[in-house]
Design a protein around this motif. Structure first.
Motif, short mmCIF file in Angstrom:
data_model
loop_
_atom_site.label_atom_id
_atom_site.label_comp_id
_atom_site.label_asym_id
_atom_site.label_seq_id
_atom_site.Cartn_x
_atom_site.Cartn_y
_atom_site.Cartn_z
N THR A 143 0.84 -1.20 0.00
CA THR A 143 0.00 0.00 0.00
C THR A 143 0.87 1.25 0.00
O THR A 143 2.08 1.20 0.26
CB THR A 143 -0.92 0.02 1.23
N SER A 144 0.23 2.38 -0.25
CA SER A 144 0.96 3.64 -0.31
C SER A 144 1.54 4.05 1.04
O SER A 144 2.46 4.87 1.10
CB SER A 144 0.05 4.74 -0.84
N ASP A 145 1.03 3.46 2.13
CA ASP A 145 1.60 3.75 3.44
C ASP A 145 2.53 2.63 3.91
O ASP A 145 2.87 2.54 5.09
CB ASP A 145 0.52 4.04 4.48
N GLY A 146 2.93 1.75 2.98
CA GLY A 146 3.99 0.80 3.26
C GLY A 146 3.59 -0.50 3.89
O GLY A 146 4.46 -1.29 4.29
N VAL A 147 2.31 -0.81 4.00
CA VAL A 147 1.88 -2.09 4.56
C VAL A 147 1.89 -3.14 3.46
O VAL A 147 1.40 -2.89 2.35
CB VAL A 147 0.48 -1.98 5.19
N VAL A 148 2.42 -4.31 3.77
CA VAL A 148 2.58 -5.39 2.78
C VAL A 148 1.67 -6.55 3.14
O VAL A 148 1.64 -7.00 4.30
CB VAL A 148 4.05 -5.86 2.72
N GLY A 149 0.95 -7.06 2.14
CA GLY A 149 0.11 -8.24 2.32
C GLY A 149 0.53 -9.33 1.36
O GLY A 149 0.97 -9.06 0.24
N LEU A 185 -5.13 -8.71 0.66
CA LEU A 185 -5.91 -7.58 1.18
C LEU A 185 -6.39 -7.85 2.60
O LEU A 185 -6.41 -6.94 3.44
CB LEU A 185 -7.08 -7.28 0.25
N TRP A 186 -6.80 -9.08 2.89
CA TRP A 186 -7.18 -9.43 4.26
C TRP A 186 -5.96 -9.34 5.19
O TRP A 186 -6.07 -8.89 6.35
CB TRP A 186 -7.77 -10.83 4.31
N LEU A 204 -5.77 -12.31 11.73
CA LEU A 204 -6.85 -12.20 10.77
C LEU A 204 -8.17 -12.78 11.28
O LEU A 204 -9.25 -12.22 11.02
CB LEU A 204 -6.45 -12.88 9.46
N TYR A 205 -8.12 -13.89 12.02
CA TYR A 205 -9.38 -14.52 12.44
C TYR A 205 -10.24 -13.57 13.28
O TYR A 205 -11.47 -13.71 13.31
CB TYR A 205 -9.12 -15.84 13.18
N GLN A 206 -9.62 -12.58 13.91
CA GLN A 206 -10.40 -11.62 14.69
C GLN A 206 -11.29 -10.77 13.79
O GLN A 206 -12.39 -10.37 14.19
CB GLN A 206 -9.46 -10.72 15.50
N GLY A 218 -2.36 -10.00 11.08
CA GLY A 218 -2.47 -10.48 9.71
C GLY A 218 -2.51 -11.98 9.63
O GLY A 218 -2.99 -12.67 10.53
N LEU A 219 -2.01 -12.51 8.52
CA LEU A 219 -1.96 -13.96 8.33
C LEU A 219 -0.91 -14.63 9.21
O LEU A 219 -1.00 -15.82 9.49
CB LEU A 219 -1.65 -14.28 6.86
N GLY A 220 0.10 -13.87 9.59
CA GLY A 220 1.15 -14.44 10.43
C GLY A 220 2.23 -15.15 9.65
O GLY A 220 2.95 -15.98 10.21
N VAL A 221 2.37 -14.85 8.36
CA VAL A 221 3.41 -15.44 7.53
C VAL A 221 4.19 -14.30 6.87
O VAL A 221 3.60 -13.33 6.37
CB VAL A 221 2.82 -16.35 6.44
#
Length: 412
Positions: free
Chosen positions: A24-30, A93-94, A105-107, A379-382
């Motif tokens: 994302t433009s604010d540097g978060v990676v998925g 995205l999740w 993520l499960y939360q 997140g996903l934790g990976v």
């Protein structure tokens, strides 16, 4: 914020994986898993050439909108290549949404519905004796459920059957791999359904005699049977209380499972080759199966798989998400987060990834006392080590082809 880049990473730490990396433009990676065994580069191209350019600048928080955009906008819908590409973007995205929220993520999927996910191991052996050794090894690790596959007298190598290493475990890669830079074609195995049908009930009988009635036993038919053959096997296995009989017939003609249901009460699982909720319509509404076998990787991601499980839950059908080592650790994590959250969870397939794979994909999920948990990292934790991934060049690899004794091509 907005999607700034979508990169596609193809790496082969022991086997091939395709990963979408959304930033994302604010540097978060998925991260999202787009691995399609034997057709990896087709999905990589679909993502890189056809999906990524349409997403740049879009609001990454609009997960449902983007899913519908990727699914409904193209004229050509569904299929494993398209749905694996959609899955990768959806997972990423999740992953971003949960990281921004600072929660696993499960939360975001409603929270945990259970403390852990009952999981089953792959126990196999070319003989009943070596199968027993494998089962003992998995019991010592804490598993309470095992899928049992055994060699058939008179046949050579059979897909899904391999003797375990000392201690009961093995790293089994059935896909043949070419040398770097070389072309290859799939290996060919010989199959005899009649011999298999005669032999398998005796395998179940021997395992029950050795391990008693509490251990959950599963079996995969790998689509090899005709409807009447599947009905016979399902009936013959009833005395041994199987947890399920998986993929007893090819998935294309769903109506054939009506015949299997008429002859047996053995629970049925199917769907690892299915890609959307529409593939399950007849199976679910007529209650022809008991477990959904799709994975988040091949069924449109967390959004797509949740659609299937919401529909299945109305009819009392549970999950049995596909979790082999050709679903990457990213895809496995997605399965686990969804499985922990949904009410109609059933069981989770678990083939641990190799140590080499885990040098590229650093995982946070854990296994103890027969249960998997996705972990509590945001997140996903990976995490993907892209520097390490770059060390492992893609190598063509294909699962074997199944032939009958007369040479004709058969399902597997």
């Amino acid at each position: 914020m907005a999607i700034e880049s979508v990169d596609v990473v193809v790496t082969s730490p022991g086997r091939n994986f395709v990963t979408a990396v959304v930033t994302t433009s604010d540097g978060v990676v998925g991260l999202g898993d787009a691995t399609l065994n034997g057709r990896e580069l087709a999905v990589a191209s679909y993502l890189r050439d056809h999906v990524a350019p349409t997403l740049l600048g879009r609001d990454e928080s609009q997960i449902e909108w983007i899913w519908q955009y990727l699914y409904r906008s193209p004229y050509w819908r569904r299929g494993p290549v398209t749905m694996s590409a959609i899955a990768a973007i959806d997972m990423a995205l999740w992953d971003i949404a949960a990281k921004k929220a600072g929660v696993p993520l499960y939360q975001l999927l409603g929270g945990a519905s259970r403390s852990g996910l009952l999981s089953y191991a792959h126990a196999s052996g070319t003989t009943v004796e070596t199968l027993h050794e494998a089962i003992h090894g998995y019991l010592e690790q804490g598993f309470r459920a095992v899928r049992i596959q055994a060699g058939v007298p008179g046949l050579d190598q059979i897909y899904g059957v391999h003797d375990a290493a000392p201690g009961g475990t093995y790293e089994y890669e059935p896909a043949g791999r070419a040398a770097v830079g070389e072309a290859m074609r799939p290996t060919e195995e010989t199959w005899d359904t009649a011999a298999y049908l005669r032999h398998l009930p005796s395998v179940f009988a021997a395992v029950r005699e050795e391990f008693g009635g509490v251990l959950r036993l599963l079996h995969d038919g790998h689509h090899r049977m005709s409807p009447i053959e599947a009905a016979r096997l399902a009936r013959d296995l009833e005395p041994y209380d199987p947890f399920w009989l998986e993929d007893c017939t090819p998935g294309e003609d769903q109506s054939v499972l009506r015949l299997v249901r008429q002859h047996s009460t053995t629970p049925l699982a199917i769907g690892e080759v299915f890609n959307s909720v529409y593939d399950y319509q007849t199976l679910i509404t007529e209650r022809l199966i008991d477990y959904v076998r799709s994975s988040a990787t091949h069924a449109g991601g967390i959004t797509g798989l949740r659609q299937i499980m919401t529909f299945a839950g109305i009819y009392g059908i549970r999950s049995g998400f596909h979790g082999p080592t050709d679903v990457s650790p990213v895809g496995m994590a997605a399965n686990l987060h969804l499985g922990l959250a949904i009410h109609n969870f059933g069981i989770q397939e678990y083939m641990p990834h190799s140590a080499l794979t885990k040098t590229v994909f650093r995982t946070g999920y854990r296994f103890a006392d027969g249960l998997l948990h996705p972990g509590d990292a945001p997140g996903l934790g990976v995490e993907l080590d892209r520097e390490e991934a770059a060390k492992h060049e893609y190598r063509p690899a294909y699962l074997p082809v199944n032939r009958l004794r007369d040479g004709s091509v058969h399902d597997w």
